[in-house]
Write a protein that holds these residues in place. Structure first.
Motif, PDB file in Angstrom:
ATOM      1  N   THR A  61     -13.892  -4.438  30.547  1.00 28.48           N
ATOM      2  CA  THR A  61     -13.404  -3.075  30.455  1.00 28.48           C
ATOM      3  C   THR A  61     -12.300  -3.082  29.408  1.00 28.48           C
ATOM      4  OG1 THR A  61     -13.898  -2.633  32.782  1.00 28.48           O
ATOM      5  CG2 THR A  61     -12.352  -1.151  31.689  1.00 28.48           C
ATOM      6  N   ALA A  62     -12.597  -2.558  28.237  1.00 31.90           N
ATOM      7  CA  ALA A  62     -11.728  -2.721  27.073  1.00 31.90           C
ATOM      8  C   ALA A  62     -10.982  -1.419  26.774  1.00 31.90           C
ATOM      9  CB  ALA A  62     -12.544  -3.140  25.854  1.00 31.90           C
ATOM     10  N   LEU A  63      -9.669  -1.524  26.618  1.00 30.08           N
ATOM     11  CA  LEU A  63      -8.835  -0.379  26.289  1.00 30.08           C
ATOM     12  C   LEU A  63      -8.052  -0.673  25.021  1.00 30.08           C
ATOM     13  CD1 LEU A  63      -7.465   2.336  26.855  1.00 30.08           C
ATOM     14  CD2 LEU A  63      -5.870   1.133  28.372  1.00 30.08           C
ATOM     15  N   ALA A  64      -8.237   0.168  24.017  1.00 32.62           N
ATOM     16  CA  ALA A  64      -7.511   0.059  22.752  1.00 32.62           C
ATOM     17  C   ALA A  64      -6.478   1.183  22.688  1.00 32.62           C
ATOM     18  CB  ALA A  64      -8.466   0.141  21.568  1.00 32.62           C
ATOM     19  N   PRO A  65      -5.201   0.902  22.938  1.00 31.50           N
ATOM     20  CA  PRO A  65      -4.171   1.938  22.830  1.00 31.50           C
ATOM     21  C   PRO A  65      -3.973   2.369  21.375  1.00 31.50           C
ATOM     22  CG  PRO A  65      -3.399   0.060  24.130  1.00 31.50           C
ATOM     23  CD  PRO A  65      -4.650  -0.374  23.426  1.00 31.50           C
ATOM     24  N   ASP A  66      -3.621   3.625  21.198  1.00 29.95           N
ATOM     25  CA  ASP A  66      -3.354   4.168  19.864  1.00 29.95           C
ATOM     26  C   ASP A  66      -1.849   4.093  19.615  1.00 29.95           C
ATOM     27  OD1 ASP A  66      -3.044   5.568  17.544  1.00 29.95           O
ATOM     28  OD2 ASP A  66      -4.296   7.252  18.132  1.00 29.95           O
ATOM     29  N   LEU A  67      -1.416   3.081  18.899  1.00 26.20           N
ATOM     30  CA  LEU A  67       0.015   2.871  18.688  1.00 26.20           C
ATOM     31  C   LEU A  67       0.599   3.781  17.619  1.00 26.20           C
ATOM     32  CD1 LEU A  67       0.181  -1.031  18.875  1.00 26.20           C
ATOM     33  CD2 LEU A  67       0.497   0.633  20.711  1.00 26.20           C
ATOM     34  N   PHE A  68      -0.251   4.391  16.794  1.00 26.60           N
ATOM     35  CA  PHE A  68       0.230   5.241  15.704  1.00 26.60           C
ATOM     36  C   PHE A  68       0.113   6.729  16.010  1.00 26.60           C
ATOM     37  CE2 PHE A  68      -0.755   1.869  12.186  1.00 26.60           C
ATOM     38  CZ  PHE A  68       0.383   1.167  12.548  1.00 26.60           C
ATOM     39  N   GLY A  69      -0.192   7.085  17.232  1.00 29.22           N
ATOM     40  CA  GLY A  69      -0.228   8.497  17.604  1.00 29.22           C
ATOM     41  C   GLY A  69      -1.244   9.313  16.848  1.00 29.22           C
ATOM     42  N   GLY A  70      -2.375   8.721  16.518  1.00 30.86           N
ATOM     43  CA  GLY A  70      -3.460   9.446  15.866  1.00 30.86           C
ATOM     44  C   GLY A  70      -3.626   9.169  14.397  1.00 30.86           C
ATOM     45  N   ALA A  71      -2.641   8.551  13.760  1.00 29.32           N
ATOM     46  CA  ALA A  71      -2.732   8.281  12.328  1.00 29.32           C
ATOM     47  C   ALA A  71      -3.619   7.070  12.065  1.00 29.32           C
ATOM     48  CB  ALA A  71      -1.349   8.037  11.740  1.00 29.32           C
ATOM     49  N   THR A  72      -4.457   7.170  11.053  1.00 25.77           N
ATOM     50  CA  THR A  72      -5.257   6.047  10.576  1.00 25.77           C
ATOM     51  C   THR A  72      -5.208   6.030   9.054  1.00 25.77           C
ATOM     52  OG1 THR A  72      -7.333   7.304  10.454  1.00 25.77           O
ATOM     53  CG2 THR A  72      -6.847   6.171  12.538  1.00 25.77           C
ATOM     54  N   THR A  73      -5.510   4.872   8.481  1.00 28.61           N
ATOM     55  CA  THR A  73      -5.505   4.754   7.031  1.00 28.61           C
ATOM     56  C   THR A  73      -6.389   3.593   6.612  1.00 28.61           C
ATOM     57  OG1 THR A  73      -4.084   4.559   5.070  1.00 28.61           O
ATOM     58  CG2 THR A  73      -3.504   3.215   6.973  1.00 28.61           C
ATOM     59  N   HIS A  74      -6.792   3.596   5.349  1.00 29.64           N
ATOM     60  CA  HIS A  74      -7.435   2.437   4.751  1.00 29.64           C
ATOM     61  C   HIS A  74      -6.695   2.037   3.475  1.00 29.64           C
ATOM     62  CE1 HIS A  74     -10.741   3.502   7.471  1.00 29.64           C
ATOM     63  NE2 HIS A  74     -11.064   2.221   7.373  1.00 29.64           N
ATOM     64  N   ASP A  75      -5.439   2.450   3.398  1.00 32.02           N
ATOM     65  CA  ASP A  75      -4.581   2.115   2.274  1.00 32.02           C
ATOM     66  C   ASP A  75      -3.523   1.115   2.749  1.00 32.02           C
ATOM     67  OD1 ASP A  75      -3.418   2.844  -0.521  1.00 32.02           O
ATOM     68  OD2 ASP A  75      -1.727   3.049   0.876  1.00 32.02           O
ATOM     69  N   SER A  76      -3.432  -0.032   2.095  1.00 27.57           N
ATOM     70  CA  SER A  76      -2.533  -1.088   2.551  1.00 27.57           C
ATOM     71  C   SER A  76      -1.076  -0.643   2.550  1.00 27.57           C
ATOM     72  CB  SER A  76      -2.703  -2.338   1.686  1.00 27.57           C
ATOM     73  OG  SER A  76      -3.965  -2.925   1.865  1.00 27.57           O
ATOM     74  N   ALA A  77      -0.663   0.090   1.537  1.00 26.73           N
ATOM     75  CA  ALA A  77       0.725   0.532   1.477  1.00 26.73           C
ATOM     76  C   ALA A  77       1.035   1.486   2.621  1.00 26.73           C
ATOM     77  CB  ALA A  77       1.010   1.188   0.130  1.00 26.73           C
ATOM     78  N   GLU A  78       0.094   2.365   2.921  1.00 26.66           N
ATOM     79  CA  GLU A  78       0.285   3.296   4.033  1.00 26.66           C
ATOM     80  C   GLU A  78       0.278   2.551   5.365  1.00 26.66           C
ATOM     81  OE1 GLU A  78       0.682   7.047   6.050  1.00 26.66           O
ATOM     82  OE2 GLU A  78       1.115   6.346   4.017  1.00 26.66           O
ATOM     83  N   GLY A  79      -0.620   1.570   5.501  1.00 31.56           N
ATOM     84  CA  GLY A  79      -0.643   0.776   6.716  1.00 31.56           C
ATOM     85  C   GLY A  79       0.653   0.024   6.922  1.00 31.56           C
ATOM     86  N   ALA A  80       1.199  -0.526   5.840  1.00 34.52           N
ATOM     87  CA  ALA A  80       2.472  -1.232   5.933  1.00 34.52           C
ATOM     88  C   ALA A  80       3.587  -0.288   6.355  1.00 34.52           C
ATOM     89  CB  ALA A  80       2.799  -1.894   4.599  1.00 34.52           C
ATOM     90  N   ARG A  81       3.550   0.946   5.838  1.00 35.13           N
ATOM     91  CA  ARG A  81       4.571   1.925   6.216  1.00 35.13           C
ATOM     92  C   ARG A  81       4.458   2.287   7.691  1.00 35.13           C
ATOM     93  NH1 ARG A  81       5.179   6.998   7.422  1.00 35.13           N
ATOM     94  NH2 ARG A  81       2.975   7.515   7.103  1.00 35.13           N
ATOM     95  N   LEU A  82       3.239   2.540   8.160  1.00 31.34           N
ATOM     96  CA  LEU A  82       3.046   2.890   9.570  1.00 31.34           C
ATOM     97  C   LEU A  82       3.520   1.761  10.478  1.00 31.34           C
ATOM     98  CD1 LEU A  82      -0.487   4.534   9.277  1.00 31.34           C
ATOM     99  CD2 LEU A  82       1.633   5.708   9.924  1.00 31.34           C
TER     100      LEU A  82
END
Length: 233
Positions: A61-82
Protein backbone atom coordinates in the motif's frame (compact mmCIF):
# COMPACT_ATOMS: atom_id res chain seq x y z
CA UNK A 1 8.38 27.75 -14.38
CA UNK A 2 6.36 24.97 -12.73
CA UNK A 3 4.68 22.53 -15.10
CA UNK A 4 1.07 23.14 -15.95
CA UNK A 5 -1.47 20.66 -14.61
CA UNK A 6 0.01 20.25 -11.15
CA UNK A 7 0.69 17.04 -9.32
CA UNK A 8 -1.09 13.70 -9.12
CA UNK A 9 -3.15 13.89 -5.91
CA UNK A 10 -5.98 11.58 -4.84
CA UNK A 11 -5.93 11.81 -1.04
CA UNK A 12 -5.79 14.41 1.74
CA UNK A 13 -4.61 13.63 5.25
CA UNK A 14 -3.87 15.54 8.49
CA UNK A 15 -0.25 16.37 9.25
CA UNK A 16 1.13 18.58 12.01
CA UNK A 17 -2.09 20.53 12.42
CA UNK A 18 -2.60 21.15 8.69
CA UNK A 19 -3.80 19.25 5.65
CA UNK A 20 -1.31 17.42 3.47
CA UNK A 21 -1.96 15.80 0.10
CA UNK A 22 -0.62 12.82 -1.76
CA UNK A 23 -1.19 9.90 -4.08
CA UNK A 24 -2.32 6.56 -2.63
CA UNK A 25 -2.04 3.28 -4.54
CA UNK A 26 -3.43 0.05 -3.11
CA UNK A 27 -2.32 -3.49 -3.99
CA UNK A 28 -4.62 -5.64 -6.14
CA UNK A 29 -5.34 -7.98 -3.24
CA UNK A 30 -6.24 -5.03 -0.98
CA UNK A 31 -3.89 -6.11 1.81
CA UNK A 32 -0.17 -5.46 2.17
CA UNK A 33 2.54 -3.58 4.07
CA UNK A 34 2.55 0.20 4.06
CA UNK A 35 5.17 2.08 2.06
CA UNK A 36 5.90 5.82 1.88
CA UNK A 37 7.27 6.85 -1.53
CA UNK A 38 9.15 10.16 -1.44
CA UNK A 39 9.41 12.36 -4.52
CA UNK A 40 12.40 13.81 -6.34
CA UNK A 41 12.75 17.56 -6.69
CA UNK A 42 10.49 17.35 -9.75
CA UNK A 43 7.47 17.07 -7.42
CA UNK A 44 4.65 14.54 -7.30
CA UNK A 45 4.65 14.05 -11.07
CA UNK A 46 2.63 11.46 -13.00
CA UNK A 47 5.85 9.47 -13.24
CA UNK A 48 6.24 9.39 -9.45
CA UNK A 49 2.60 8.31 -9.13
CA UNK A 50 3.37 5.53 -11.61
CA UNK A 51 6.23 4.44 -9.34
CA UNK A 52 3.75 4.24 -6.45
CA UNK A 53 1.47 2.16 -8.70
CA UNK A 54 4.40 -0.12 -9.44
CA UNK A 55 5.02 -0.69 -5.74
CA UNK A 56 1.31 -1.35 -5.27
CA UNK A 57 1.40 -3.94 -8.05
CA UNK A 58 4.14 -5.69 -6.04
CA UNK A 59 1.82 -5.92 -3.02
CA UNK A 60 2.43 -2.72 -1.03
CA UNK A 61 0.00 0.00 0.00
CA UNK A 62 2.03 2.90 -1.35
CA UNK A 63 1.53 6.56 -0.41
CA UNK A 64 3.46 9.35 -2.12
CA UNK A 65 3.03 12.62 -0.18
CA UNK A 66 3.08 15.86 -2.17
CA UNK A 67 5.81 17.88 -0.48
CA UNK A 68 5.57 20.81 -2.92
CA UNK A 69 1.86 21.52 -2.51
CA UNK A 70 0.97 20.74 -6.11
CA UNK A 71 3.97 22.20 -7.92
CA UNK A 72 5.83 20.05 -10.43
CA UNK A 73 8.62 20.79 -12.88
CA UNK A 74 11.01 19.23 -15.36
CA UNK A 75 13.48 22.10 -15.13
CA UNK A 76 16.53 21.45 -12.94
CA UNK A 77 16.87 25.06 -11.82
CA UNK A 78 13.21 25.19 -10.83
CA UNK A 79 13.50 21.84 -9.05
CA UNK A 80 16.50 23.10 -7.12
CA UNK A 81 14.55 26.20 -6.12
CA UNK A 82 11.54 24.18 -4.94
CA UNK A 83 13.82 21.95 -2.91
CA UNK A 84 15.70 24.91 -1.44
CA UNK A 85 12.46 26.62 -0.38
CA UNK A 86 10.96 23.49 1.20
CA UNK A 87 11.21 23.67 5.01
CA UNK A 88 12.84 20.42 6.08
CA UNK A 89 10.85 20.22 9.33
CA UNK A 90 7.57 20.68 7.45
CA UNK A 91 8.46 17.95 4.98
CA UNK A 92 9.36 15.51 7.76
CA UNK A 93 6.07 16.32 9.50
CA UNK A 94 4.13 15.66 6.30
CA UNK A 95 5.94 12.37 5.85
CA UNK A 96 5.16 11.49 9.46
CA UNK A 97 1.51 12.20 8.72
CA UNK A 98 1.78 9.75 5.83
CA UNK A 99 3.05 7.11 8.28
CA UNK A 100 0.07 7.84 10.55
CA UNK A 101 -2.33 7.46 7.63
CA UNK A 102 -0.83 4.20 6.42
CA UNK A 103 -0.77 2.58 9.86
CA UNK A 104 -4.42 3.52 10.33
CA UNK A 105 -5.67 2.19 6.99
CA UNK A 106 -7.65 -1.02 6.73
CA UNK A 107 -5.62 -3.52 4.76
CA UNK A 108 -2.21 -2.27 5.89
CA UNK A 109 -0.51 -5.08 7.77
CA UNK A 110 2.11 -4.74 10.50
CA UNK A 111 2.91 -2.02 13.00
CA UNK A 112 5.65 -0.38 10.91
CA UNK A 113 6.03 0.84 7.34
CA UNK A 114 8.80 1.14 4.81
CA UNK A 115 10.01 4.25 3.04
CA UNK A 116 11.61 4.59 -0.39
CA UNK A 117 12.87 7.93 -1.67
CA UNK A 118 14.55 9.20 -4.82
CA UNK A 119 17.12 12.02 -5.07
CA UNK A 120 15.81 14.66 -2.63
CA UNK A 121 13.42 11.99 -1.41
CA UNK A 122 16.30 9.65 -0.62
CA UNK A 123 17.55 12.10 1.97
CA UNK A 124 14.05 12.51 3.37
CA UNK A 125 13.68 8.72 3.59
CA UNK A 126 16.57 8.68 6.06
CA UNK A 127 15.27 11.74 7.93
CA UNK A 128 11.83 10.12 8.26
CA UNK A 129 13.30 6.85 9.53
CA UNK A 130 15.26 8.75 12.18
CA UNK A 131 12.22 10.80 13.21
CA UNK A 132 9.79 7.89 13.39
CA UNK A 133 11.99 5.27 15.09
CA UNK A 134 10.48 1.80 15.17
CA UNK A 135 7.45 2.91 13.14
CA UNK A 136 9.72 2.67 10.06
CA UNK A 137 11.17 -0.81 9.64
CA UNK A 138 12.93 -0.39 6.28
CA UNK A 139 14.39 2.66 4.52
CA UNK A 140 15.61 2.68 0.91
CA UNK A 141 17.28 5.88 -0.31
CA UNK A 142 18.05 6.10 -4.02
CA UNK A 143 20.91 8.57 -4.69
CA UNK A 144 19.94 10.84 -1.82
CA UNK A 145 21.32 11.95 1.57
CA UNK A 146 20.03 14.39 4.23
CA UNK A 147 20.74 18.02 3.34
CA UNK A 148 22.82 18.44 6.52
CA UNK A 149 26.00 16.37 6.09
CA UNK A 150 26.43 16.43 9.90
CA UNK A 151 23.02 14.88 10.57
CA UNK A 152 23.49 12.42 13.44
CA UNK A 153 20.80 9.80 12.60
CA UNK A 154 19.83 9.32 16.24
CA UNK A 155 16.47 7.55 16.50
CA UNK A 156 16.99 5.53 13.32
CA UNK A 157 16.26 1.84 13.94
CA UNK A 158 15.16 0.82 10.43
CA UNK A 159 17.13 -1.50 8.22
CA UNK A 160 18.72 0.63 5.47
CA UNK A 161 19.41 -0.26 1.84
CA UNK A 162 20.90 2.49 -0.33
CA UNK A 163 21.50 2.78 -4.08
CA UNK A 164 24.08 5.25 -5.41
CA UNK A 165 25.80 5.94 -8.71
CA UNK A 166 29.56 5.81 -9.07
CA UNK A 167 29.29 8.61 -11.64
CA UNK A 168 26.84 10.77 -9.64
CA UNK A 169 27.74 14.45 -10.09
CA UNK A 170 25.53 15.50 -7.16
CA UNK A 171 26.46 12.99 -4.44
CA UNK A 172 30.10 11.84 -4.33
CA UNK A 173 30.87 8.33 -3.16
CA UNK A 174 32.88 9.78 -0.25
CA UNK A 175 29.72 11.48 1.08
CA UNK A 176 27.87 8.14 0.99
CA UNK A 177 30.71 6.44 2.83
CA UNK A 178 30.68 9.19 5.44
CA UNK A 179 26.92 8.77 5.93
CA UNK A 180 27.39 5.04 6.48
CA UNK A 181 30.00 5.78 9.14
CA UNK A 182 27.74 8.32 10.87
CA UNK A 183 24.82 5.89 10.89
CA UNK A 184 27.04 3.20 12.40
CA UNK A 185 28.37 5.59 15.06
CA UNK A 186 24.94 6.86 16.13
CA UNK A 187 22.86 3.67 15.93
CA UNK A 188 23.02 -0.11 15.90
CA UNK A 189 22.16 -0.07 12.19
CA UNK A 190 24.69 -1.25 9.62
CA UNK A 191 23.46 0.17 6.31
CA UNK A 192 23.77 -1.81 3.10
CA UNK A 193 24.88 0.65 0.43
CA UNK A 194 25.37 -0.40 -3.19
CA UNK A 195 27.23 1.55 -5.86
CA UNK A 196 26.30 1.21 -9.52
CA UNK A 197 28.23 2.09 -12.70
CA UNK A 198 25.73 4.86 -13.39
CA UNK A 199 25.00 8.53 -12.82
CA UNK A 200 22.45 10.35 -10.70
CA UNK A 201 18.78 9.41 -11.13
CA UNK A 202 19.61 6.20 -12.95
CA UNK A 203 16.18 4.79 -11.97
CA UNK A 204 14.13 7.62 -13.49
CA UNK A 205 12.61 6.44 -16.78
CA UNK A 206 11.68 9.99 -17.74
CA UNK A 207 15.42 10.48 -18.19
CA UNK A 208 15.29 14.21 -17.55
CA UNK A 209 19.02 14.30 -16.76
CA UNK A 210 19.98 11.82 -19.47
CA UNK A 211 21.25 9.32 -16.89
CA UNK A 212 18.56 6.61 -16.92
CA UNK A 213 20.17 3.17 -17.00
CA UNK A 214 17.63 0.36 -17.46
CA UNK A 215 20.03 -2.43 -16.52
CA UNK A 216 21.20 -0.84 -13.28
CA UNK A 217 17.62 0.22 -12.52
CA UNK A 218 16.45 -3.38 -12.86
CA UNK A 219 19.18 -4.60 -10.52
CA UNK A 220 18.36 -1.95 -7.91
CA UNK A 221 14.63 -2.69 -8.17
CA UNK A 222 15.18 -6.41 -7.62
CA UNK A 223 17.34 -5.73 -4.57
CA UNK A 224 14.73 -3.30 -3.24
CA UNK A 225 11.88 -5.79 -3.56
CA UNK A 226 13.84 -8.52 -1.76
CA UNK A 227 14.84 -6.06 0.98
CA UNK A 228 11.36 -4.64 1.57
CA UNK A 229 9.68 -8.03 1.67
CA UNK A 230 12.44 -9.30 3.94
CA UNK A 231 11.73 -6.62 6.53
CA UNK A 232 8.04 -5.83 5.98
CA UNK A 233 6.55 -9.10 4.74
Amino acid sequence: MPDQGGSRQNITFPSGGRQAHGYLARPPQGVGPGLVVVQEWWGLTPYLADVADRFAAEGFTALAPDLFGGATTHDSAEGARLKRELPVEQAVRDLGGAVDLLLGLDGVVGDAVGVVGFCMGGGFALLLAAAEGDRVAAAVPFYGLPPDPDFEYRGLTAHVLGHYGEEDQYIPMAAVDEAAIRIGEATDVRPEFHFYPAGHAFMNEENVLGTYDPLQAAIAWKRTMAFLWGHLG
